[in-house]
Motif scaffolding. Structure first.
Motif, PDB file in Angstrom:
ATOM      1  N   THR A  32      26.088  42.307  50.646  1.00 24.43           N
ATOM      2  CA  THR A  32      25.456  42.082  49.345  1.00 24.43           C
ATOM      3  C   THR A  32      24.192  42.929  49.222  1.00 24.43           C
ATOM      4  OG1 THR A  32      23.976  40.362  50.133  1.00 24.43           O
ATOM      5  CG2 THR A  32      26.168  39.635  49.390  1.00 24.43           C
ATOM      6  N   SER A  33      23.662  42.963  48.041  1.00 22.52           N
ATOM      7  CA  SER A  33      22.336  43.516  47.823  1.00 22.52           C
ATOM      8  C   SER A  33      21.339  42.762  48.705  1.00 22.52           C
ATOM      9  CB  SER A  33      21.980  43.351  46.343  1.00 22.52           C
ATOM     10  OG  SER A  33      20.669  43.802  46.107  1.00 22.52           O
ATOM     11  N   SER A  34      20.408  43.486  49.292  1.00 24.52           N
ATOM     12  CA  SER A  34      19.335  42.954  50.165  1.00 24.52           C
ATOM     13  C   SER A  34      19.818  42.482  51.532  1.00 24.52           C
ATOM     14  CB  SER A  34      18.547  41.815  49.492  1.00 24.52           C
ATOM     15  OG  SER A  34      17.874  42.276  48.347  1.00 24.52           O
ATOM     16  N   SER A  35      21.096  42.732  51.851  1.00 24.14           N
ATOM     17  CA  SER A  35      21.587  42.284  53.164  1.00 24.14           C
ATOM     18  C   SER A  35      21.066  43.166  54.295  1.00 24.14           C
ATOM     19  CB  SER A  35      23.120  42.252  53.181  1.00 24.14           C
ATOM     20  OG  SER A  35      23.652  43.533  52.917  1.00 24.14           O
ATOM     21  N   GLY A  36      20.589  44.373  53.974  1.00 24.84           N
ATOM     22  CA  GLY A  36      20.029  45.240  55.020  1.00 24.84           C
ATOM     23  C   GLY A  36      20.857  46.477  55.321  1.00 24.84           C
ATOM     24  N   SER A  38      20.929  49.552  53.890  1.00 22.54           N
ATOM     25  CA  SER A  38      20.191  50.831  53.946  1.00 22.54           C
ATOM     26  C   SER A  38      19.329  50.900  55.201  1.00 22.54           C
ATOM     27  CB  SER A  38      19.291  50.986  52.719  1.00 22.54           C
ATOM     28  OG  SER A  38      20.043  50.860  51.556  1.00 22.54           O
ATOM     29  N   SER A  39      18.758  49.767  55.593  1.00 22.73           N
ATOM     30  CA  SER A  39      17.913  49.754  56.794  1.00 22.73           C
ATOM     31  C   SER A  39      18.754  50.085  58.025  1.00 22.73           C
ATOM     32  CB  SER A  39      17.258  48.374  56.967  1.00 22.73           C
ATOM     33  OG  SER A  39      16.533  48.025  55.808  1.00 22.73           O
ATOM     34  N   ASP A  58      24.189  53.392  45.588  1.00 26.04           N
ATOM     35  CA  ASP A  58      23.008  53.387  44.706  1.00 26.04           C
ATOM     36  C   ASP A  58      22.577  54.804  44.322  1.00 26.04           C
ATOM     37  OD1 ASP A  58      22.961  50.679  44.844  1.00 26.04           O
ATOM     38  OD2 ASP A  58      21.155  50.525  46.083  1.00 26.04           O
ATOM     39  N   ASP A 102      27.213  53.038  52.342  1.00 28.09           N
ATOM     40  CA  ASP A 102      26.431  51.829  52.055  1.00 28.09           C
ATOM     41  C   ASP A 102      26.941  51.300  50.714  1.00 28.09           C
ATOM     42  OD1 ASP A 102      24.257  50.379  50.935  1.00 28.09           O
ATOM     43  OD2 ASP A 102      22.756  51.666  51.853  1.00 28.09           O
ATOM     44  N   ARG A 138      14.316  37.757  50.368  1.00 25.33           N
ATOM     45  CA  ARG A 138      14.120  39.223  50.362  1.00 25.33           C
ATOM     46  C   ARG A 138      14.122  39.771  48.942  1.00 25.33           C
ATOM     47  NH1 ARG A 138      18.279  41.236  55.159  1.00 25.33           N
ATOM     48  NH2 ARG A 138      17.331  40.036  56.838  1.00 25.33           N
ATOM     49  N   ARG A 142      11.109  41.812  47.311  1.00 23.99           N
ATOM     50  CA  ARG A 142      11.246  43.217  46.917  1.00 23.99           C
ATOM     51  C   ARG A 142      10.821  43.404  45.469  1.00 23.99           C
ATOM     52  NH1 ARG A 142      17.271  45.032  48.271  1.00 23.99           N
ATOM     53  NH2 ARG A 142      16.434  47.117  48.472  1.00 23.99           N
ATOM     54  N   ARG A 145      14.953  44.222  42.497  1.00 24.38           N
ATOM     55  CA  ARG A 145      16.381  43.928  42.383  1.00 24.38           C
ATOM     56  C   ARG A 145      16.559  42.811  41.369  1.00 24.38           C
ATOM     57  NH1 ARG A 145      16.516  48.036  44.573  1.00 24.38           N
ATOM     58  NH2 ARG A 145      17.910  48.825  46.181  1.00 24.38           N
ATOM     59  N   THR A 169      21.887  40.102  59.785  1.00 22.03           N
ATOM     60  CA  THR A 169      20.556  40.719  59.746  1.00 22.03           C
ATOM     61  C   THR A 169      19.429  39.695  59.663  1.00 22.03           C
ATOM     62  OG1 THR A 169      20.517  40.984  57.325  1.00 22.03           O
ATOM     63  CG2 THR A 169      21.522  42.768  58.612  1.00 22.03           C
ATOM     64  N   LEU A 172      19.209  39.829  63.712  1.00 18.54           N
ATOM     65  CA  LEU A 172      19.172  41.141  64.384  1.00 18.54           C
ATOM     66  C   LEU A 172      18.321  42.108  63.561  1.00 18.54           C
ATOM     67  CD1 LEU A 172      22.980  41.629  65.242  1.00 18.54           C
ATOM     68  CD2 LEU A 172      21.155  40.946  66.836  1.00 18.54           C
ATOM     69  N   SER A 173      17.573  42.952  64.247  1.00 18.36           N
ATOM     70  CA  SER A 173      16.819  44.007  63.550  1.00 18.36           C
ATOM     71  C   SER A 173      17.791  45.115  63.143  1.00 18.36           C
ATOM     72  CB  SER A 173      15.749  44.575  64.478  1.00 18.36           C
ATOM     73  OG  SER A 173      16.380  45.309  65.514  1.00 18.36           O
TER      74      SER A 173
HETATM   75  N1  LIG Z   1      17.497  43.241  59.947  1.00 21.79           N
HETATM   76  C1  LIG Z   1      16.526  42.934  59.087  1.00 21.79           C
HETATM   77  N2  LIG Z   1      15.614  41.996  59.400  1.00 21.79           N
HETATM   78  C2  LIG Z   1      14.645  41.680  58.521  1.00 21.79           C
HETATM   79  N3  LIG Z   1      14.486  42.214  57.298  1.00 21.79           N
HETATM   80  C3  LIG Z   1      15.375  43.146  56.926  1.00 21.79           C
HETATM   81  C4  LIG Z   1      16.433  43.545  57.795  1.00 21.79           C
HETATM   82  N4  LIG Z   1      17.163  44.480  57.165  1.00 21.79           N
HETATM   83  C5  LIG Z   1      16.587  44.665  55.958  1.00 21.79           C
HETATM   84  N5  LIG Z   1      15.518  43.858  55.811  1.00 21.79           N
HETATM   85  C6  LIG Z   1      14.665  43.793  54.629  1.00 21.79           C
HETATM   86  O1  LIG Z   1      15.490  43.370  53.554  1.00 21.79           O
HETATM   87  C7  LIG Z   1      15.208  44.114  52.381  1.00 21.79           C
HETATM   88  C8  LIG Z   1      16.472  44.808  51.906  1.00 21.79           C
HETATM   89  O2  LIG Z   1      16.858  45.769  52.887  1.00 21.79           O
HETATM   90  P1  LIG Z   1      17.805  47.002  52.527  1.00 21.79           P
HETATM   91  O3  LIG Z   1      17.206  47.837  51.447  1.00 21.79           O
HETATM   92  O4  LIG Z   1      18.124  47.670  53.815  1.00 21.79           O
HETATM   93  O5  LIG Z   1      19.065  46.217  51.967  1.00 21.79           O
HETATM   94  P2  LIG Z   1      20.340  46.768  51.167  1.00 21.79           P
HETATM   95  O6  LIG Z   1      21.487  45.944  51.610  1.00 21.79           O
HETATM   96  O7  LIG Z   1      20.457  48.242  51.346  1.00 21.79           O
HETATM   97  O8  LIG Z   1      19.937  46.401  49.696  1.00 21.79           O
HETATM   98  P3  LIG Z   1      20.432  47.032  48.282  1.00 21.79           P
HETATM   99  O9  LIG Z   1      21.923  47.070  48.315  1.00 21.79           O
HETATM  100  O10 LIG Z   1      19.900  46.054  47.277  1.00 21.79           O
HETATM  101  O11 LIG Z   1      19.821  48.385  48.163  1.00 21.79           O
HETATM  102  C9  LIG Z   1      14.082  45.067  52.734  1.00 21.79           C
HETATM  103  O12 LIG Z   1      12.866  44.484  52.336  1.00 21.79           O
HETATM  104  C10 LIG Z   1      14.152  45.168  54.241  1.00 21.79           C
HETATM  105  O13 LIG Z   1      12.909  45.420  54.832  1.00 21.79           O
END
Ligand SMILES: Nc1ncnc2c1ncn2[C@@H]1O[C@H](COP(=O)(O)OP(=O)(O)OP(=O)(O)O)[C@@H](O)[C@H]1O
Length: 205
Positions: A32-36, A38-39, A58, A102, A138, A142, A145, A169, A172-173
């Motif tokens: 999903t969105s904000s699941s992490g 991109s990180s 995106d 992604d 999250r 942010r 979103r 996530t 896990l980092s």
């Molecule tokens: N493993 C993690 N642990 C803690 N916080 C995290 C983790 N991964 C991502 N975050 C935080 O969650 C938020 C969303 O992360 P990210 O942009 O990677 O998500 P996304 O799935 O790519 O979102 P979107 O699809 O909306 O772009 C950010 O603020 C990021 O710092």
């Protein structure tokens, strides 16, 4: 054009399309969105051997011009962009590029479309999971979103079931997730989730 190419414009070597010896590997991060996603993708690019591209859906949405879209046209616009994105991903992989994709498989057709386009043996499907309360936290933090987007997608993105790997996530980092995905690539499971889906799902395209 390089200076060398300009100096010999008729050299047949410059008209030869370069060989691409192997298809690229695709890591498909689905969440999903904000699941992490991109990180994790950023961590993967620093972790994996060789050259990899981070290809987020995106980025394609952000290429669109600013003409307002009527509410009744919005879903068709999103679908057309996603369909084009899938073909761009497949084209990059077919040319031998390694990709971290992604994406959110919110509608079943997206998975079915990708099944018909990507090389199933070289595609690794990773479920990027996170409990809803943390997603909502999250999303709020942010502020960029659409509120409620993660909740809307929550029951949809993993509805098809099988993945090659699940990462959570909330525990896990991004780096830890990247290391697990690196291990997955080293193991190269066979059959992959895509190979299993291919046997059971109707393939389009
Ligand atoms: N493993 C993690 N642990 C803690 N916080 C995290 C983790 N991964 C991502 N975050 C935080 O969650 C938020 C969303 O992360 P990210 O942009 O990677 O998500 P996304 O799935 O790519 O979102 P979107 O699809 O909306 O772009 C950010 O603020 C990021 O710092």
């Amino acid at each position: 054009m390089t200076a060398a190419a300009a100096a010999v414009p008729d050299d047949p070597e410059y008209a030869r399309i370069p060989d691409t010896p192997a298809k690229g590997t695709v890591i498909l991060l689905n969440g999903t969105s904000s699941s992490g996603k991109s990180s994790i993708a950023r961590a993967l690019l620093d972790t994996l051997d060789g050259t990899w591209f981070h290809v987020p859906v995106d980025a394609f949405h952000s290429m669109r011009g600013g003409t307002p879209i009527a509410d009744e046209d919005l879903q068709a616009e999103i679908d057309r962009t996603a369909k084009g994105f899938h073909r761009a991903v497949a084209g990059m992989a077919a040319a031998g590029n390694n990709l971290v994709v992604d994406h959110s498989l919110t509608r079943r057709w997206r998975l079915l479309d990708l099944l018909g386009l990507l090389e199933p043996r070289n595609t690794f499907l990773v479920a990027v999971r996170c409990p809803l309360p943390e997603l909502e936290r999250r999303e709020k933090a942010r502020g960029d979103r659409q509120p409620g987007l993660a909740a809307l997608q929550y029951g949809q993105v993993h509805a098809h079931g099988t993945h090659d790997l699940d990462v959570d996530t909330s525990v896990l980092s991004p780096q830890e997730c990247a290391l697990r995905i690196r291990d997955l690539l080293r193991r190269r499971p066979s059959p992959t989730a895509f190979e299993r889906f291919r046997r059971t799902a109707p393939v389009t395209g």
